[in-house]
Design a protein around this motif. Structure first.
Motif, PDB file in Angstrom:
ATOM      1  N   GLU A   1      28.454  55.322  32.514  1.00 23.05           N
ATOM      2  CA  GLU A   1      29.474  54.884  31.567  1.00 23.05           C
ATOM      3  C   GLU A   1      30.279  53.766  32.223  1.00 23.05           C
ATOM      4  O   GLU A   1      30.451  53.754  33.443  1.00 23.05           O
ATOM      5  CB  GLU A   1      30.429  56.037  31.207  1.00 23.05           C
ATOM      6  N   ILE A   2      30.774  52.828  31.422  1.00 21.44           N
ATOM      7  CA  ILE A   2      31.675  51.782  31.916  1.00 21.44           C
ATOM      8  C   ILE A   2      32.945  51.843  31.070  1.00 21.44           C
ATOM      9  O   ILE A   2      32.878  51.780  29.844  1.00 21.44           O
ATOM     10  CB  ILE A   2      31.042  50.387  31.832  1.00 21.44           C
ATOM     11  N   GLU A   3      34.076  52.000  31.742  1.00 21.38           N
ATOM     12  CA  GLU A   3      35.352  52.131  31.028  1.00 21.38           C
ATOM     13  C   GLU A   3      36.350  51.109  31.563  1.00 21.38           C
ATOM     14  O   GLU A   3      36.440  50.887  32.771  1.00 21.38           O
ATOM     15  CB  GLU A   3      35.916  53.544  31.193  1.00 21.38           C
ATOM     16  N   TYR A   4      37.090  50.490  30.655  1.00 19.52           N
ATOM     17  CA  TYR A   4      38.124  49.523  31.025  1.00 19.52           C
ATOM     18  C   TYR A   4      39.500  50.160  30.851  1.00 19.52           C
ATOM     19  O   TYR A   4      39.794  50.737  29.806  1.00 19.52           O
ATOM     20  CB  TYR A   4      38.034  48.269  30.153  1.00 19.52           C
TER      21      TYR A   4
ATOM     22  N   LEU B   1      31.769  53.634  35.958  1.00 21.12           N
ATOM     23  CA  LEU B   1      32.413  52.504  36.624  1.00 21.12           C
ATOM     24  C   LEU B   1      33.692  52.229  35.850  1.00 21.12           C
ATOM     25  O   LEU B   1      33.651  51.900  34.663  1.00 21.12           O
ATOM     26  CB  LEU B   1      31.512  51.268  36.603  1.00 21.12           C
ATOM     27  N   ILE B   2      34.835  52.410  36.511  1.00 23.54           N
ATOM     28  CA  ILE B   2      36.130  52.194  35.870  1.00 23.54           C
ATOM     29  C   ILE B   2      36.670  50.846  36.325  1.00 23.54           C
ATOM     30  O   ILE B   2      36.926  50.634  37.510  1.00 23.54           O
ATOM     31  CB  ILE B   2      37.123  53.318  36.221  1.00 23.54           C
ATOM     32  N   MET B   3      36.825  49.921  35.374  1.00 25.37           N
ATOM     33  CA  MET B   3      37.321  48.582  35.670  1.00 25.37           C
ATOM     34  C   MET B   3      38.801  48.514  35.310  1.00 25.37           C
ATOM     35  O   MET B   3      39.175  48.709  34.150  1.00 25.37           O
ATOM     36  CB  MET B   3      36.550  47.535  34.865  1.00 25.37           C
TER      37      MET B   3
ATOM     38  N   GLU C   1      25.411  44.918  39.166  1.00 20.71           N
ATOM     39  CA  GLU C   1      24.849  45.695  40.273  1.00 20.71           C
ATOM     40  C   GLU C   1      24.952  47.191  40.004  1.00 20.71           C
ATOM     41  O   GLU C   1      24.051  47.955  40.365  1.00 20.71           O
ATOM     42  CB  GLU C   1      25.561  45.347  41.583  1.00 20.71           C
ATOM     43  N   PHE C   2      26.038  47.618  39.369  1.00 23.40           N
ATOM     44  CA  PHE C   2      26.206  49.036  39.041  1.00 23.40           C
ATOM     45  C   PHE C   2      25.135  49.489  38.052  1.00 23.40           C
ATOM     46  O   PHE C   2      24.489  50.528  38.244  1.00 23.40           O
ATOM     47  CB  PHE C   2      27.600  49.266  38.457  1.00 23.40           C
TER      48      PHE C   2
ATOM     49  N   CYS D   1      36.410  58.764  30.405  1.00 25.66           N
ATOM     50  CA  CYS D   1      35.079  59.154  30.879  1.00 25.66           C
ATOM     51  C   CYS D   1      35.109  60.538  31.528  1.00 25.66           C
ATOM     52  O   CYS D   1      34.093  61.240  31.554  1.00 25.66           O
ATOM     53  CB  CYS D   1      34.532  58.116  31.860  1.00 25.66           C
ATOM     54  N   PHE D   2      36.282  60.947  32.027  1.00 26.05           N
ATOM     55  CA  PHE D   2      36.420  62.278  32.611  1.00 26.05           C
ATOM     56  C   PHE D   2      36.931  63.291  31.590  1.00 26.05           C
ATOM     57  O   PHE D   2      36.367  64.371  31.440  1.00 26.05           O
ATOM     58  CB  PHE D   2      37.366  62.234  33.812  1.00 26.05           C
ATOM     59  N   THR D   3      38.004  62.945  30.888  1.00 28.48           N
ATOM     60  CA  THR D   3      38.569  63.894  29.929  1.00 28.48           C
ATOM     61  C   THR D   3      37.610  64.160  28.777  1.00 28.48           C
ATOM     62  O   THR D   3      37.647  65.223  28.167  1.00 28.48           O
ATOM     63  CB  THR D   3      39.902  63.371  29.365  1.00 28.48           C
ATOM     64  N   GLY D   4      36.736  63.191  28.497  1.00 34.28           N
ATOM     65  CA  GLY D   4      35.754  63.374  27.430  1.00 34.28           C
ATOM     66  C   GLY D   4      34.451  63.977  27.904  1.00 34.28           C
ATOM     67  O   GLY D   4      33.498  64.096  27.127  1.00 34.28           O
ATOM     68  N   GLY D   5      34.383  64.349  29.191  1.00 32.51           N
ATOM     69  CA  GLY D   5      33.183  64.985  29.719  1.00 32.51           C
ATOM     70  C   GLY D   5      31.978  64.073  29.761  1.00 32.51           C
ATOM     71  O   GLY D   5      30.841  64.516  29.578  1.00 32.51           O
ATOM     72  N   GLN D   6      32.203  62.767  30.022  1.00 35.01           N
ATOM     73  CA  GLN D   6      31.101  61.807  29.996  1.00 35.01           C
ATOM     74  C   GLN D   6      30.583  61.442  31.379  1.00 35.01           C
ATOM     75  O   GLN D   6      29.562  60.771  31.503  1.00 35.01           O
ATOM     76  CB  GLN D   6      31.565  60.537  29.270  1.00 35.01           C
TER      77      GLN D   6
END
Length: 360
Positions: free
Chosen positions: A113-116, A75-77, A100-101, A128-133
């Protein structure tokens, strides 16, 4: 007899071989073949041509690694500048969406994963993508960074994303407009005929649809908004701080209650708008809801923080997030997505700010 040891010479072409042929460093070859780092388009093409001519094939392990999936979702905030994750997660719609997520991923037994990311910051790609998460993500918030927007577009197939309440190829929208329309219908059924709308003049789709559907409801149910004069919108100016915004909206609210002819029902575009209306009514000696009924759009939890607890049109976050996750998982599985854009109807949470129209 003990067999002699043999030295086996491999004919496999390596990146070092390609680097020698191209006259560049091995790291440059790696960047060109893996689309990482900064390599000019011409040099990248030349390296690919040389690799093809030499019969280069990546190691099987490397191919398998790139083909592997993490089985995790993100979830990218997208948050405003200088706003910490803790503050954001506890305010507005962000908190319910995160909750909810997390709940939905737990039910599906899927890691997450949750990334801001800071809105407008010149970022290239989410970690979250470049780090393969994570394999794919839901995106909440408007992507204002041109570089980040381009990255999402260029990598849409490798890293599928679904947008929540924002423009994207795949998105799930809260049907704000229909929620406002239904709120007006609810008030009209209680005998209200004179309506006002208090909000912000914005091209943001959610705000725009609320205003448009309010106007449609007024026309459909033959209500009176003084030919649009009771639609009060403050301009969305970057120089406005919160105090200035509240002061200006309070003036709008007060103007609606001047004179004998006034609305008996008001729709607030947000909880602060509705609170300005409550305060203006108190100044005039009017009682909510006996003399003035108010329904706001926003979070039900915010709408009950001070008296009176407000009726509220609240997004159905549970359905929105689950619909977005279903769409995302279908994309990750390579399945066809029947509808790329889904609208979810919000719910009317009834509290203590609405009553039948007073006839005396």
């Amino acid at each position: 007899m003990t067999p002699r040891s043999q030295t086996v010479t491999s004919n496999r072409v390596t990146m070092r071989d390609i680097a020698q042929q191209a006259g560049v460093a091995v790291t440059t070859v790696s960047s060109a073949l893996h689309n990482t780092g900064r390599v000019s388009p011409d040099l990248k093409q030349r390296i690919h041509d040389i690799a093809s001519q030499m019969g280069y094939r990546p190691k099987l392990a490397a191919r398998l690694l790139r083909a592997s999936k993490t089985g995790r979702l993100a979830l990218i905030m997208i948050v405003g500048a200088n706003k910490g994750a803790t503050v954001i997660s506890q305010s507005g719609s962000h908190g319910p969406i995160i909750a909810e997520f997390v709940s939905a991923c737990s039910r599906m037994k899927v890691g997450f994963e949750i990334e801001y990311l800071e809105s407008g910051k010149d970022q290239v790609a989410p970690e979250c993508f470049t780090g393969g998460q994570a394999d794919g993500a839901l995106i909440c918030g408007q992507v204002n960074s041109p570089k980040l927007a381009k990255w999402f577009k260029d990598n849409a197939k490798q890293y599928p994303c679904v947008y929540l309440d924002h423009v994207g190829e795949y998105n799930v929208w809260n049907n704000t407009g229909l929620g406002i329309y239904n709120a007006v219908q609810h008030l009209a059924a209680l005998g209200h005929r004179q309506f006002a709308y208090l909000g912000v003049d914005s091209n943001y789709p959610v705000h725009r649809s609320g205003i448009d559907e309010f106007k449609r409801a007024v026309a459909d149910f033959q209500l009176d908004d003084q030919q649009g004069q009771w639609i009060k919108l403050i301009s969305k100016q970057s120089g406005h701080n919160r105090e200035q915004w509240i002061d200006e909206q309070l003036v709008n609210a007060q103007s609606l209650l001047t004179g004998q002819n006034r609305p008996t029902a008001v729709i607030g575009q947000g909880v602060p708008d509705a609170r300005c209306m409550v305060y203006a009514a108190m100044e005039k000696g009017l009682s909510v809801p006996r003399d003035l009924s108010i329904i706001t759009y926003g979070m039900a939890a915010d709408a009950m923080k001070s008296p009176p607890c407000l009726h509220c049109v609240e997004p159905d976050f549970s359905t929105m997030v689950q619909s977005a996750l279903n769409m995302l998982r279908a994309r990750l599985a390579g399945e066809a997505v029947a509808e790329k854009s889904v609208m979810v109807l919000p719910q009317l949470v009834e509290r203590r700010s609405v009553a039948a129209v007073c006839e005396d």
